[in-house]
Motif scaffolding. Structure first.
Motif, PDB file in Angstrom:
ATOM      1  N   ILE A 168      46.642  -1.918  27.568  1.00  0.00           N
ATOM      2  CA  ILE A 168      46.444  -3.221  26.935  1.00  0.00           C
ATOM      3  C   ILE A 168      46.613  -4.358  27.935  1.00  0.00           C
ATOM      4  CG2 ILE A 168      48.858  -3.383  26.207  1.00  0.00           C
ATOM      5  CD1 ILE A 168      45.769  -4.696  24.310  1.00  0.00           C
ATOM      6  N   LEU A 169      47.517  -4.206  28.918  1.00  0.00           N
ATOM      7  CA  LEU A 169      47.722  -5.277  29.897  1.00  0.00           C
ATOM      8  C   LEU A 169      46.511  -5.435  30.808  1.00  0.00           C
ATOM      9  CD1 LEU A 169      51.470  -5.012  30.995  1.00  0.00           C
ATOM     10  CD2 LEU A 169      50.383  -6.733  29.548  1.00  0.00           C
ATOM     11  N   VAL A 170      45.890  -4.324  31.187  1.00  0.00           N
ATOM     12  CA  VAL A 170      44.686  -4.410  32.026  1.00  0.00           C
ATOM     13  C   VAL A 170      43.567  -5.089  31.251  1.00  0.00           C
ATOM     14  CG1 VAL A 170      42.990  -3.116  33.356  1.00  0.00           C
ATOM     15  CG2 VAL A 170      45.349  -2.327  33.267  1.00  0.00           C
ATOM     16  N   ALA A 171      43.407  -4.699  29.991  1.00  0.00           N
ATOM     17  CA  ALA A 171      42.377  -5.321  29.159  1.00  0.00           C
ATOM     18  C   ALA A 171      42.637  -6.820  29.000  1.00  0.00           C
ATOM     19  CB  ALA A 171      42.326  -4.641  27.791  1.00  0.00           C
ATOM     20  N   LEU A 172      43.893  -7.176  28.769  1.00  0.00           N
ATOM     21  CA  LEU A 172      44.246  -8.589  28.626  1.00  0.00           C
ATOM     22  C   LEU A 172      43.976  -9.352  29.921  1.00  0.00           C
ATOM     23  CD1 LEU A 172      45.488 -10.902  27.001  1.00  0.00           C
ATOM     24  CD2 LEU A 172      47.758 -10.114  27.756  1.00  0.00           C
ATOM     25  N   ALA A 173      44.312  -8.747  31.055  1.00  0.00           N
ATOM     26  CA  ALA A 173      44.082  -9.400  32.350  1.00  0.00           C
ATOM     27  C   ALA A 173      42.604  -9.673  32.571  1.00  0.00           C
ATOM     28  CB  ALA A 173      44.632  -8.529  33.483  1.00  0.00           C
ATOM     29  N   VAL A 174      41.754  -8.707  32.237  1.00  0.00           N
ATOM     30  CA  VAL A 174      40.308  -8.861  32.426  1.00  0.00           C
ATOM     31  C   VAL A 174      39.756  -9.942  31.501  1.00  0.00           C
ATOM     32  CG1 VAL A 174      38.094  -7.697  32.024  1.00  0.00           C
ATOM     33  CG2 VAL A 174      39.896  -6.549  33.323  1.00  0.00           C
ATOM     34  N   VAL A 175      40.186  -9.942  30.250  1.00  0.00           N
ATOM     35  CA  VAL A 175      39.714 -10.950  29.300  1.00  0.00           C
ATOM     36  C   VAL A 175      40.135 -12.350  29.741  1.00  0.00           C
ATOM     37  CG1 VAL A 175      39.964 -11.797  26.930  1.00  0.00           C
ATOM     38  CG2 VAL A 175      39.621  -9.363  27.352  1.00  0.00           C
ATOM     39  N   LEU A 176      41.389 -12.496  30.171  1.00  0.00           N
ATOM     40  CA  LEU A 176      41.876 -13.796  30.630  1.00  0.00           C
ATOM     41  C   LEU A 176      41.134 -14.251  31.882  1.00  0.00           C
ATOM     42  CD1 LEU A 176      45.744 -13.416  30.125  1.00  0.00           C
ATOM     43  CD2 LEU A 176      44.173 -14.857  28.803  1.00  0.00           C
ATOM     44  N   HIS A 177      40.916 -13.332  32.804  1.00  0.00           N
ATOM     45  CA  HIS A 177      40.223 -13.678  34.058  1.00  0.00           C
ATOM     46  C   HIS A 177      38.810 -14.173  33.782  1.00  0.00           C
ATOM     47  CE1 HIS A 177      38.410 -12.450  38.105  1.00  0.00           C
ATOM     48  NE2 HIS A 177      39.239 -13.442  38.359  1.00  0.00           N
ATOM     49  N   ASN A 178      38.104 -13.467  32.916  1.00  0.00           N
ATOM     50  CA  ASN A 178      36.755 -13.873  32.548  1.00  0.00           C
ATOM     51  C   ASN A 178      36.765 -15.228  31.842  1.00  0.00           C
ATOM     52  OD1 ASN A 178      34.550 -13.205  29.926  1.00  0.00           O
ATOM     53  ND2 ASN A 178      33.826 -13.422  32.017  1.00  0.00           N
ATOM     54  N   ALA A 179      37.746 -15.437  30.947  1.00  0.00           N
ATOM     55  CA  ALA A 179      37.843 -16.703  30.215  1.00  0.00           C
ATOM     56  C   ALA A 179      38.100 -17.871  31.157  1.00  0.00           C
ATOM     57  CB  ALA A 179      38.956 -16.619  29.164  1.00  0.00           C
ATOM     58  N   VAL A 180      38.951 -17.665  32.162  1.00  0.00           N
ATOM     59  CA  VAL A 180      39.222 -18.722  33.143  1.00  0.00           C
ATOM     60  C   VAL A 180      37.937 -19.095  33.881  1.00  0.00           C
ATOM     61  CG1 VAL A 180      40.370 -19.235  35.326  1.00  0.00           C
ATOM     62  CG2 VAL A 180      41.663 -18.219  33.444  1.00  0.00           C
ATOM     63  N   GLY A 181      37.170 -18.094  34.296  1.00  0.00           N
ATOM     64  CA  GLY A 181      35.927 -18.362  35.015  1.00  0.00           C
ATOM     65  C   GLY A 181      34.920 -19.114  34.164  1.00  0.00           C
ATOM     66  N   LEU A 182      34.741 -18.676  32.926  1.00  0.00           N
ATOM     67  CA  LEU A 182      33.800 -19.345  32.023  1.00  0.00           C
ATOM     68  C   LEU A 182      34.215 -20.790  31.767  1.00  0.00           C
ATOM     69  CD1 LEU A 182      33.275 -16.473  29.414  1.00  0.00           C
ATOM     70  CD2 LEU A 182      31.639 -17.233  31.139  1.00  0.00           C
ATOM     71  N   ALA A 183      35.514 -20.992  31.492  1.00  0.00           N
ATOM     72  CA  ALA A 183      36.002 -22.342  31.188  1.00  0.00           C
ATOM     73  C   ALA A 183      35.951 -23.248  32.409  1.00  0.00           C
ATOM     74  CB  ALA A 183      37.435 -22.267  30.654  1.00  0.00           C
ATOM     75  N   ALA A 184      36.375 -22.727  33.566  1.00  0.00           N
ATOM     76  CA  ALA A 184      36.364 -23.541  34.787  1.00  0.00           C
ATOM     77  C   ALA A 184      34.949 -23.945  35.167  1.00  0.00           C
ATOM     78  CB  ALA A 184      37.021 -22.776  35.933  1.00  0.00           C
ATOM     79  N   GLY A 185      34.014 -22.996  35.087  1.00  0.00           N
ATOM     80  CA  GLY A 185      32.629 -23.312  35.422  1.00  0.00           C
ATOM     81  C   GLY A 185      32.034 -24.334  34.481  1.00  0.00           C
ATOM     82  N   TYR A 186      32.283 -24.161  33.186  1.00  0.00           N
ATOM     83  CA  TYR A 186      31.683 -25.081  32.214  1.00  0.00           C
ATOM     84  C   TYR A 186      32.248 -26.490  32.335  1.00  0.00           C
ATOM     85  CZ  TYR A 186      30.079 -27.179  27.910  1.00  0.00           C
ATOM     86  OH  TYR A 186      29.487 -28.032  26.998  1.00  0.00           O
TER      87      TYR A 186
END
Length: 322
Positions: free
Chosen positions: A216-234
């Protein structure tokens, strides 16, 4: 876009679940991934003209912004998330390596479906891959302490075959026969959705065994990492260029990494466990990207604002039409 296209995320989730349940039904489709992407890129090219690329090159500020976000935000976010979640060292290395990887070719397709600036997306994918020869090993060494040589030559050859050549052929066909092919061009969004859903299903099938062991921690890390990239880019794109189409493009380009490269390098230079973030990311970023594409596809992307007295490289209209 029609109803089938708008339901893109639902199709992606359904076929992902099916591929996880019966991986043998889809794993044999691995050789189809490149041809499917090439077909979609050709269709994207038929929506563009050479002028679109000329306009991108006249906006170097946007290109620089995209590359800076790609290589400054993503690896640092990966390290911060990994440390905050107290991941073991091999998973820290894998997540940082993922963050230090260039943009992936799937981002161009998602950008097309999201009504982003396709020419800018293709330019950023190509240039981030060129920079990867220096940026990926340097950033991995800086944050993890280990050198990882990047096979940039083979990566660029792949981008040429999968992205640049099909897009160029599509642009050429559009220039010569575009006015006669309106019906054909209108079918490509649906074909693109079908192709990406098929690719996601194949990727899930190929990674089924490793996905079953992801914590679950790996899945959470990947989801958070992707969310940071999407939000920062937008939001960086929205605030600095004041153009919605560019903001969408930067969100997708920064949020979608070349996870295949991250997996290959992690296995070769770290461990199989270090490849887990990249393997999971290869699925998740397509699902999150497809959701954003479906959301944005129903909303036109006019410029939020335009500068007075000409363009500045960052703040200028994209010139690309829906």
């Amino acid at each position: 876009m029609n109803r089938l296209t708008i339901l893109f995320p639902l199709w992606a989730l359904l076929f992902s679940a099916l591929a996880f349940w019966r991986p043998e039904w889809f794993a044999g489709g691995k050789p189809l991934i490149v041809p499917l992407l090439g077909m979609v890129m050709f269709g994207m090219g038929m929506t563009l003209t050479w002028q679109h690329f000329a306009e991108v090159l006249r906006r170097p500020g946007r290109i620089g912004l995209g590359l800076a976000l790609q290589y400054l935000v993503m690896p640092l976010a990966a390290l911060g998330i990994a440390l905050a979640l107290q991941l073991p060292p091999e998973l820290v290395a894998g997540l940082v390596l993922l963050g230090a990887s260039p943009g992936g070719t799937a981002s161009n397709v998602v950008c097309y479906l999201a009504r982003g600036d396709i020419a800018l997306s293709i330019t950023l994918t190509t240039l981030s891959t060129l920079l990867a020869i220096v940026a990926t090993p340097l950033l991995t060494w800086l944050y993890v302490g280990q050198q990882v040589p990047v096979p940039v030559g083979s990566m660029l050859w792949s981008i040429f075959k999968i992205v640049l050549l099909p897009v160029a052929l599509g642009v050429a066909v559009n220039a010569a026969l575009g006015h006669r092919l309106a019906a054909v061009k209108s079918a490509f969004p649906l074909l693109s959705v079908a192709a990406i859903v098929a690719i996601i299903a194949i990727i899930v099938a190929l990674n089924q065994s490793s996905l079953a062991s992801v914590g679950i921690l790996v899945a959470l890390a990947v989801v958070l990492h992707n969310a940071v990239g999407l939000a920062a880019g937008y939001w960086a794109g929205r605030l600095l260029t004041r153009d919605e189409r560019t903001a969408r493009t930067l969100a997708i380009e920064v949020g979608m990494q070349n996870s295949g490269l991250a997996v290959a390098l992690a296995v070769k230079y770290f461990s199989a466990a270090a490849a887990l973030p990249g393997a999971l990311f290869s699925i998740w970023h397509n699902l999150s990207g497809s959701t954003l594409a479906a959301f944005w596809s129903r909303r036109p992307a006019p410029s939020v604002s335009r500068t007075r007295g000409g363009s500045t490289g960052l703040q200028s209209g994209s010139g690309q039409r829906d």
